[in-house]
Design a protein around this motif. Structure first.
Motif, short mmCIF file in Angstrom:
data_model
loop_
_atom_site.label_atom_id
_atom_site.label_comp_id
_atom_site.label_asym_id
_atom_site.label_seq_id
_atom_site.Cartn_x
_atom_site.Cartn_y
_atom_site.Cartn_z
N ILE A 13 -52.90 25.13 -12.09
CA ILE A 13 -54.35 25.29 -11.93
C ILE A 13 -54.63 26.78 -11.80
O ILE A 13 -53.78 27.55 -11.36
CB ILE A 13 -54.91 24.52 -10.71
CG1 ILE A 13 -54.28 25.04 -9.40
CG2 ILE A 13 -54.71 23.02 -10.87
CD1 ILE A 13 -54.94 24.48 -8.16
N PRO A 14 -55.84 27.22 -12.18
CA PRO A 14 -56.18 28.65 -12.01
C PRO A 14 -56.07 29.07 -10.55
O PRO A 14 -56.42 28.33 -9.64
CB PRO A 14 -57.63 28.72 -12.50
CG PRO A 14 -57.82 27.53 -13.38
CD PRO A 14 -56.94 26.46 -12.80
N GLY A 15 -55.55 30.27 -10.35
CA GLY A 15 -55.45 30.83 -9.00
C GLY A 15 -54.16 30.50 -8.28
O GLY A 15 -53.94 30.97 -7.16
N VAL A 16 -53.30 29.70 -8.91
CA VAL A 16 -52.07 29.28 -8.22
C VAL A 16 -51.15 30.46 -7.94
O VAL A 16 -50.29 30.40 -7.06
CB VAL A 16 -51.35 28.17 -9.02
CG1 VAL A 16 -50.63 28.75 -10.23
CG2 VAL A 16 -50.42 27.36 -8.14
N GLU A 17 -51.36 31.56 -8.67
CA GLU A 17 -50.49 32.73 -8.52
C GLU A 17 -51.00 33.70 -7.45
O GLU A 17 -50.37 34.74 -7.20
CB GLU A 17 -50.40 33.47 -9.87
CG GLU A 17 -51.62 34.28 -10.27
CD GLU A 17 -52.86 33.45 -10.61
OE1 GLU A 17 -53.98 33.99 -10.56
OE2 GLU A 17 -52.70 32.24 -10.90
N LEU A 18 -52.11 33.41 -6.79
CA LEU A 18 -52.65 34.30 -5.76
C LEU A 18 -51.65 34.48 -4.62
O LEU A 18 -50.84 33.58 -4.35
CB LEU A 18 -53.98 33.75 -5.22
CG LEU A 18 -55.17 33.80 -6.19
CD1 LEU A 18 -56.37 33.07 -5.61
CD2 LEU A 18 -55.53 35.24 -6.54
N TYR A 32 -48.83 29.26 -1.59
CA TYR A 32 -47.41 29.13 -1.26
C TYR A 32 -46.86 27.77 -1.69
O TYR A 32 -47.56 26.76 -1.62
CB TYR A 32 -47.19 29.27 0.25
CG TYR A 32 -47.78 30.51 0.86
CD1 TYR A 32 -47.28 31.77 0.53
CD2 TYR A 32 -48.83 30.43 1.77
CE1 TYR A 32 -47.82 32.92 1.12
CE2 TYR A 32 -49.36 31.57 2.36
CZ TYR A 32 -48.86 32.81 2.02
OH TYR A 32 -49.39 33.95 2.59
N GLY A 33 -45.60 27.75 -2.07
CA GLY A 33 -44.90 26.50 -2.26
C GLY A 33 -44.46 25.97 -0.91
O GLY A 33 -43.94 26.72 -0.07
N LEU A 72 -59.66 29.80 -5.47
CA LEU A 72 -60.63 30.88 -5.70
C LEU A 72 -60.27 32.12 -4.89
O LEU A 72 -59.79 32.03 -3.75
CB LEU A 72 -62.03 30.41 -5.32
CG LEU A 72 -62.52 29.15 -6.07
CD1 LEU A 72 -63.84 28.66 -5.48
CD2 LEU A 72 -62.67 29.44 -7.55
N ALA A 73 -60.51 33.27 -5.49
CA ALA A 73 -60.18 34.55 -4.86
C ALA A 73 -61.43 35.30 -4.44
O ALA A 73 -62.51 35.12 -5.02
CB ALA A 73 -59.37 35.41 -5.83
N ASP A 74 -61.27 36.17 -3.43
CA ASP A 74 -62.37 37.06 -3.06
C ASP A 74 -62.27 38.35 -3.88
O ASP A 74 -61.43 38.47 -4.78
CB ASP A 74 -62.36 37.34 -1.54
CG ASP A 74 -61.10 38.08 -1.09
OD1 ASP A 74 -60.37 38.64 -1.94
OD2 ASP A 74 -60.83 38.10 0.13
N ALA A 89 -55.53 30.32 2.79
CA ALA A 89 -54.17 30.09 2.29
C ALA A 89 -54.08 28.67 1.76
O ALA A 89 -54.79 27.77 2.23
CB ALA A 89 -53.13 30.32 3.40
N VAL A 90 -53.21 28.48 0.78
CA VAL A 90 -52.99 27.16 0.18
C VAL A 90 -51.49 26.90 0.11
O VAL A 90 -50.71 27.75 -0.33
CB VAL A 90 -53.58 27.09 -1.25
CG1 VAL A 90 -53.26 25.75 -1.91
CG2 VAL A 90 -55.09 27.33 -1.22
#
Length: 476
Positions: free
Chosen positions: A111-116, A120-121, A278-280, A314-315
């Motif tokens: 999904i978009p943003g997963v690399e932010l 975290y895994g 989503l990022a700031d 955080a995700v």
């Protein structure tokens, strides 16, 4: 003419490998078994994949301990297959190889943003709080509001460890460095998201129920997240476990809002499919965007086109584990498994690779609990026994078995450890727990404190002096 025992190498000293070795040792074959483990300690994900506040895991470790303590299965730990020894080395010195390396990394989520940076895994987080020596000692606990994606027990573990007050973790075997960082954790809200409804979540009833017993943590479930179609009703009728999970979720949802007075909260959201992180303006996580879903009649879901944003910093992705390839063996990159038929490993053309077998999650993917692992091992070993009785199994050299492989390890200066070494490390960790004494607040005593440096673990296991730069450092 003299005959020798069948010599077998089992790769991986978690439940899958230990059960396979145990079943093989009790077969009609005369057999010599070496059990290889890449870490200096056995037990795999039972030691390094389950939250330290799960007391029932100790019962599984006790069962595995009894198998290895017998002495008819020889542990060779701190040995990395593919680095310290190759698959070709094992084929040269053993008649058969059983691969039981499990699933050690996170399944991908596209999904978009997963690399932010704050995405975290869950596997990495679990390895951190369980003190896996091959993972970083520090974790950036900076978020007040956190999202956890997934509705299995790993997601519950992650949510509980994040929300639980650190002093309530202190009675466990949590490493010292982990406890000190949890003390600074500013979290107030943990949001757990699942794509489907209450009849489809993968929590086990006991873990879900115990979530409500964590001191000063409220569990909040939302009434609008309850819906059942024909497939859901069938699932509830067919499984007492599903029925109990639904009942527990319902009980949480019925608690009036005014009774939610704890300083920390775990929110369980159902019918939310992750759409984007989503990022700031600084490129850091600011929210999780989810699409509301609805049941399709068969227990599956479809998107509704309605999107919701939940503010988080955080995700954590807890959507399942994924296996890593073993260098020198076939690997299905799409499914994350070593391809096999009934446990016999096959190559890319589907042909059986003679003398090589797979069991556990590396064979079937990360599904099923201990019972599944045992039955899986039984099938794999039955294939090995069948092949041995048919005369199909033979090492590629005359230098076969334990002594030959130990000579090879020593010639390569590999600091391997043994079962006796694990008993030394086990006693050392228990002594650290004993020296800690009583946990403040009448919570009990610490049974052990984990050592988390590979160098220190290896030194202790080999009866060597702990390097001076490690004494008093994190986890020692």
């Amino acid at each position: 003419m003299s005959t020798r025992p069948l010599s077998v190498a089992v790769i991986g000293a978690g439940p899958a490998g230990i059960y396979a070795a145990d079943i093989l040792s009790k077969s009609d074959l005369e057999v010599q078994i070496d059990l290889f483990e890449q870490l200096p300690a056995p037990y795999g994900l039972v030691r390094y994949g389950v939250a330290p506040d799960h007391p029932r895991i100790k019962q599984i470790i006790t069962a595995l301990y009894r198998i290895l303590q017998r002495g008819d299965i020889t542990l060779l730990a701190n040995v990395k297959i593919g680095e310290d020894l190759t698959v070709e080395d094992l084929q040269a010195h053993y008649d058969a190889i059983v691969v039981a390396t499990g699933a050690d990394r996170d399944a991908p989520l596209n999904i978009p943003g997963v690399e932010l940076p704050q995405s975290y895994g869950a596997a990495d987080f679990v390895y951190w709080y369980d003190g896996n020596p091959d993972y970083p000692r520090h974790w950036p606990l900076e978020a007040k509001s956190v999202a956890v994606l997934g509705v299995g027990n790993v997601a519950l573990d992650v949510a509980r460890v994040l929300a639980k007050h650190p002093e309530d973790m202190l009675v466990t075997e949590v490493p010292e460095n982990v406890y000190r960082e949890l003390e600074k954790n500013p979290v107030t809200d943990v949001h757990v998201f699942g794509r489907r409804g209450p009849a489809q979540v993968k929590f086990t009833p006991l873990e879900l129920r115990e979530l409500g017993e964590v001191p000063d943590v409220d569990v909040i479930v939302y009434e609008e997240d309850f819906d059942y179609d024909e497939g859901s009703q069938k699932a509830i009728k067919a499984s007492n476990q599903t029925k109990m999970v639904v009942k527990t979720l319902t009980n949480y949802a019925m608690v009036p809002p005014e009774e939610h007075t704890a300083s920390r909260r775990i929110h369980i959201h159902m019918f939310h499919s992750p759409a984007e992180i989503l990022a700031d303006e600084n490129g850091n996580v600011r929210a999780l965007k989810t699409e509301r879903t609805q049941l399709d009649g068969n227990g599956g879901v479809t998107g509704t086109g309605e999107f919701v944003e939940t503010e988080v910093q955080a995700v954590y992705r807890a959507i399942g584990y994924f296996s890593s390839p073993v260098k020198g063996l076939p690997f299905d990159e799409k499914r994350g498994v070593i391809p096999s038929v009934q446990g016999r490993v096959t190559d890319n053309e589907g042909e059986v690779v003679n003398g090589v077998y797979a069991t556990g999650w590396i064979r079937r993917g990360p599904i099923g609990l201990i019972g599944s692992t045992k039955s899986d091992a039984a099938e794999t070993i039955s294939m090995l026994v069948e092949d041995a009785n048919a005369g199909k199994l033979k090492a590629t050299t005359d230098q076969v078995g334990h002594e030959a492989i130990v000579a090879l390890l020593e010639s390569r200066h590999v600091p391997y450890t043994t079962w006796q070494g694990w008993e030394l490390l086990d006693a050392y960790e228990r002594k650290l727990g004993e020296e800690f004494g009583e946990v403040p607040g009448g919570r009990g005593r610490r049974e052990r404190v984990k050592v988390v440096s590979r160098k220190a673990m290896t030194a202790i296991s080999r009866g060597e002096e702990i390097p001076a730069d490690l004494i008093g450092s994190d986890g020692e």
